[in-house]
Each structure stands twice: as structure tokens, then as C-alpha cells.
Design a protein around this motif. Structure first.
Motif, PDB file in Angstrom:
ATOM      1  N   ARG A  84       0.816  -1.225   0.000  1.00 45.24           N
ATOM      2  CA  ARG A  84       0.000   0.000   0.000  1.00 45.24           C
ATOM      3  C   ARG A  84       0.843   1.265   0.000  1.00 45.24           C
ATOM      4  N   TYR A  85       1.913   1.271   0.795  1.00 44.95           N
ATOM      5  CA  TYR A  85       2.663   2.519   0.993  1.00 44.95           C
ATOM      6  C   TYR A  85       3.988   2.601   0.233  1.00 44.95           C
ATOM      7  N   LEU A  86       4.357   1.537  -0.489  1.00 49.62           N
ATOM      8  CA  LEU A  86       5.616   1.591  -1.243  1.00 49.62           C
ATOM      9  C   LEU A  86       5.439   1.141  -2.687  1.00 49.62           C
ATOM     10  N   GLU A 129       1.534   3.252  -6.600  1.00 50.99           N
ATOM     11  CA  GLU A 129       1.885   4.601  -7.049  1.00 50.99           C
ATOM     12  C   GLU A 129       1.558   5.649  -5.982  1.00 50.99           C
ATOM     13  N   GLY A 130       2.534   6.469  -5.631  1.00 53.49           N
ATOM     14  CA  GLY A 130       2.324   7.541  -4.663  1.00 53.49           C
ATOM     15  C   GLY A 130       2.138   7.084  -3.242  1.00 53.49           C
ATOM     16  N   GLY A 131       2.474   5.851  -2.953  1.00 53.75           N
ATOM     17  CA  GLY A 131       2.226   5.295  -1.626  1.00 53.75           C
ATOM     18  C   GLY A 131       2.997   5.967  -0.507  1.00 53.75           C
ATOM     19  N   LEU A 132       4.253   6.355  -0.768  1.00 49.92           N
ATOM     20  CA  LEU A 132       5.075   6.935   0.290  1.00 49.92           C
ATOM     21  C   LEU A 132       4.525   8.256   0.796  1.00 49.92           C
ATOM     22  N   GLU A 133       3.790   8.968  -0.061  1.00 48.28           N
ATOM     23  CA  GLU A 133       3.222  10.261   0.330  1.00 48.28           C
ATOM     24  C   GLU A 133       1.818  10.115   0.898  1.00 48.28           C
ATOM     25  N   ARG A 134       1.337   8.889   0.968  1.00 49.95           N
ATOM     26  CA  ARG A 134      -0.036   8.657   1.408  1.00 49.95           C
ATOM     27  C   ARG A 134      -0.129   8.707   2.931  1.00 49.95           C
ATOM     28  N   GLU A 135      -1.118   9.410   3.426  1.00 50.81           N
ATOM     29  CA  GLU A 135      -1.355   9.464   4.869  1.00 50.81           C
ATOM     30  C   GLU A 135      -2.009   8.166   5.329  1.00 50.81           C
ATOM     31  N   ALA A 136      -1.750   7.786   6.563  1.00 52.81           N
ATOM     32  CA  ALA A 136      -2.441   6.628   7.141  1.00 52.81           C
ATOM     33  C   ALA A 136      -3.929   6.951   7.241  1.00 52.81           C
TER      34      ALA A 136
END
Length: 460
Positions: free
Chosen positions: A439-441, A444-451
């Protein structure tokens, strides 16, 4: 005392036997495969480690959490520990120590991810996390969480306190003639000044101290490797060969079996980078991060710098120095072997070693004080923190005049006891680790995603 030492050695024989080596190294490999070689993201992780994520919850910055963890891991394990591994397990132990670091990056990543995922916020806003919370909240195994905290609170006095204080007092006495009672007293006072301020004070000191000490020591190693450049091909060949074949006595090192090389290489690798031990994720939980993967990647770089870089350089320095001077250095072990290797640098060699060891030791004592404190708080509540800090400072002084061999053996035993419940949580929750990584890596764009709110609710 000898009887107790014999008992510790007997326990270590079981704790660090083949089953533990398979469990520890096997977990490293298992998580590496499940996470599709997460080590390939090390460059991205290094970039993240020097950036700030102020949008996330936490008590200290990502870099502050990393340097505090590095402060605890970059210590005597990188200097005396590697030398002890080489002395007892032969040059092949260097390769096993290094491989433990390479594959251990996946384990360090996984530990930190679970720590942030299952961390809790206290009534005063403090973030608490670590394997104990993953065991309790993720697996509903509070009894195992309690055992982990008992082992951690005791182990801290070995791996993170008395071993460190003893190493520096012995080194200062041998190189500068300083009385251990004097050096121990000064070290205890400095420790008290910093740890009374809590994690923010510790992180603040470590952010300044860790980069300086690492660069300072690595430069010293680089100088020796340049001086021993003609011996490096033979050094690398000997390390690789003796990692998989018995080392004959009289060949420049004591005779050592492959099992001894594996045992001491992996044990010292764990002592150095603490991957699988469950200690570093305790401070990772305090980091300001918007999702668990960001801090997990940052934490992973700690094992890279600690073992893949620093321990590897120390190992090359020691083995190449013995090859260059087999008639002298091969009779030495532990701190004496490291001292002999650095003595090759005219005039400043002993100074580089002493300053490097002093800063390594002090930072490790600071980092581990936080780990032990959090374990005690989990067991007995906030009221136990101040008494623990007082006992911690006293132990720093006592460790300065304690037998090195007994302290090392105790530290090895407690490391194994800590690792077992932590490895259980990593294996049992590996599906959670993979799901969060996707989900977070990987997306796409997972690292910038808030929990998400649902994630936060699940975490609690």
C-alpha cells in the motif's frame, strides 16, 4: 563467580546453537524474499532519512529516531565485537557478520514497520511502540510481550551499558593510563546529564554526535586500508574461503570451524546492528511519520551503515593487519587486536581509536537507556522510569571495572532471549508487513499517502 560464568557459557551453547542461527538468519532471508528484496530501496531510504516528515505524528524527527537507533547500534560491536568474532571464529566470521547485515536490512525494515503500525499514544501525547506492542495488539500475546520487556530491561545493562563502559575504560587505561574509576565516573555523570531529559534530549545529542563519530572512525579505517592496500586481495579471499571451510591452526589465525565462524559472525552481527533483536523499533515508534513504511525504510538504513559499511571496514582492517604482521597481531584478540591494527597509523592512530570508541560507547549508552526505559515502563508504568535511570547511571560506573569476558557472554545470552519473541512477531505478522509495504511503497504515490482513519483505528 566462576561457577556463574560457567553457567552463562553453558546457556550460550544452547541459545546460540544451530537452531538460533537458523531462526535468526532464516528470518532475515524469509523477509527478504517476502518483501521482494527490500534492500534495493536503500538509496531511496537514505534520501528519506535526511528529509523531514512534519505532517506525521511523533515525538522526534525521522532523522532523530535514526540517529538514536544508530547511536545504540554503532558501538563496541563495530570495534571490539568484530575483533572478538575474528579472534574466536576466524576471518570467515567477518563475512557472516556482513551477510547478517545485508539480509538483516529486511528484518530491520519489518521491525520498524510493525512498531509504527501498532504504536500507541499516551494521555500526555507520548508515542510508545516496539515489539511488545506488536505482540500485544497484533497477536494478542501479552504474555510474550511481557517476556520480551523483561529480557530487554535486563539485556540493556549488558549490550547497552556495562559492555560499553567496560570497553572504553579498558581502552583508556591501556592507551592513556587513565584509572577506570575516573573514566567510569566521568562517563556516568555525562550519561546522567543527557538521559534525564528523555527521548528528545537523547535524540538531540545523537543527531550531532552520530554523524561526527561515524565519519571520524571510517576515515581512520580508510587510512589503514590504504596502507594495507597490497594485502586487500588476499584479505578478501581469506575471509570468503574461511567462511565456508575450516581455518587451519598456524595459518595466521587460530583454528576455527565453519560453525564457529557462523556462530561468532552472526552473534556479533546481531550485537552490532541489532536486526532481529527488537531494540531499534522501540525508538522508531517515536518518529514523526505519516505512514509506517516511511520510517521503516529510514530504520533500514541503520543496518546498512552499521554493518554493511562500518563493520565491513573494521573486518577488512583487522584481517589485513594480521596478514601484514602475522608474527605479532595474530596473538591478540578483542580490544588489543583493534588497538594493534590502529597503531599502524603513526602518532594519531591510538587517538583515532580512543576518540572513536569513546563517542561510540557514549552514544550507545544513551540509545539503550531509552530502550530499557520503555521496556520497564511497559512492565511497571511511568513511575518506574526515574528509578531505572538512576540504576542505569550507577551501572555505567560499575561496568567500567567489570570483567569483559563475563559481560560479553551475558550480553550474548540476553540478545538471544530478546530475539526469540521478536522473531515470533515478525514471522507471524509478515502478512501485515507485506500488505502495508504494498500500500505505501509498491503502489503509485504510496510513500506520500497518509495513514487512513481505518488504519489508525486498526492500529489501536
Amino acid at each position: 563467580m566462576q561457577g556463574f560464568h560457567d553457567l552463562v557459557n553453558w546457556a550460550n551453547g544452547y541459545l546460540w546453537g544451530a537452531p538460533m542461527l537458523v531462526l535468526l538468519f532464516g528470518t532475515h532471508v524469509f523477509l527478504t524474499l517476502r518483501l521482494k528484496f527490500i534492500q534495493k530501496y536503500v538509496c531511496k531510504a537514505i534520501k528519506l532519512s535526511v528529509s523531514k516528515d512534519r505532517s506525521g505524528d511523533g515525538d522526534v524527527s525521522q532523522f532523530g529516531a535514526l540517529t538514536t537507533a544508530l547511536a545504540a547500534t554503532i558501538g563496541t560491536g563495530n570495534i571490539v565485537g568484530v575483533a572478538t568474532a575474528v579472534g574466536l571464529g576466524g576471518p570467515g566470521a567477518v563475512l557472516w557478520c556482513w551477510l547478517t547485515g545485508v539480509f538483516g536490512m529486511a528484518t530491520k525494515y519489518s521491525e520498524a514497520l510493525l512498531s509504527v503500525r501498532y504504536r500507541v499514544k499516551t494521555s500526555d501525547g507520548t508515542m510508545l511502540g516496539g515489539p511488545m506492542y506488536a505482540l500485544e495488539n497484533g497477536l494478542n500475546m501479552k504474555w510474550l510481550a511481557v517476556l520480551f520487556c523483561i529480557f530487554t530491561s535486563v539485556a540493556a545493562f549488558g549490550i547497552g551499558n556495562m559492555v560499553q563502559a567496560n570497553s572504553i575504560s579498558v581502552m583508556l587505561q591501556e592507551t592513556m593510563g587513565i584509572n577506570p574509576y575516573f573514566s567510569g565516573g566521568i562517563l556516568a555523570v555525562l550519561t546522567a546529564v543527557v538521559i534525564l531529559g528523555g527521548v528528545k534530549s537523547i535524540a538531540s545529542v545523537c543527531e550531532k554526535l552520530v554523524p561526527f563519530m561515524a565519519v571520524f572512525y571510517v576515515l581512520g579505517c580508510a587510512i589503514i586500508l590504504v596502507m594495507n592496500a597490497s594485502y586487500l586481495p588476499a584479505t578478501i579471499s581469506l575471509i570468503i574461503q574461511s567462511a565456508f571451510t575450516p581455518q587451519a591452526a598456524g595459518s595466521g589465525f587460530i583454528g576455527a570451524s565453519v560453525m564457529m565462524a557462523m556462530r561468532y559472525g552472526i552473534a556479533r552481527g546481531l550485537f552490532s546492528n541489532e536486526s532481529g533483536l527488537g531494540s531499534a523499533p522501540i525508538v522508531a515508534a517515536a518518529a514523526q511519520t505519516k505512514n509506517p513504511v516511511r520510517q521503516a525504510l529510514v530504520s533500514m538504513t541503520g543496518t546498512f551503515w552499521d554493518t554493511v559499511v562500518v563493520c565491513a571496514m573494521t573486518g577488512l582492517v583487522l584481517v589485513s593487519s594480521v596478514i601484514e604482521d602475522p608474527a605479532g597481531l595474530n596473538q591478540l584478540s578483542g580490544a588489543a587486536l583493534t588497538k594493534g591494527a590502529f597503531a599502524q597509523i603513526p602518532v594519531i592512530g591510538p587517538i583515532v581509536l580512543s576518540v572513536g570508541l569513546l563517542t561510540f560507547v557514549f552514544s550507545t549508552i544513551l540509545g539503550w537507556s531509552y530502550y530499557g526505559e520503555r521496556a520497564v515502563e511497559y512492565l511497571f508504568g511511568k513511575k518506574s522510569i526515574r528509578p531505572y535511570r538512576i540504576v542505569w547511571v550507577i551501572a555505567v560506573f560499575l561496568g567500567s571495572v567489570t570483567s569483559l569476558t563475563l559481560v560479553w557472554d551475558l550480553a550474548d545470552a540476553m540478545n538471544a532471549m530478546m530475539a526469540i519473541p521478536n522473531l515470533v512477531s515478525l514471522i507471524a505478522l509478515s502478512g501485515v508487513i507485506v500488505a502495508d509495504t504494498k500500500r505505501y511503497l509498491w503502489e503509485e504515490g504510496g510513500l506520500e499517502r497518509e495513514a487512513t482513519e481505518q488504519y489508525v483505528k486498526e492500529r489501536k
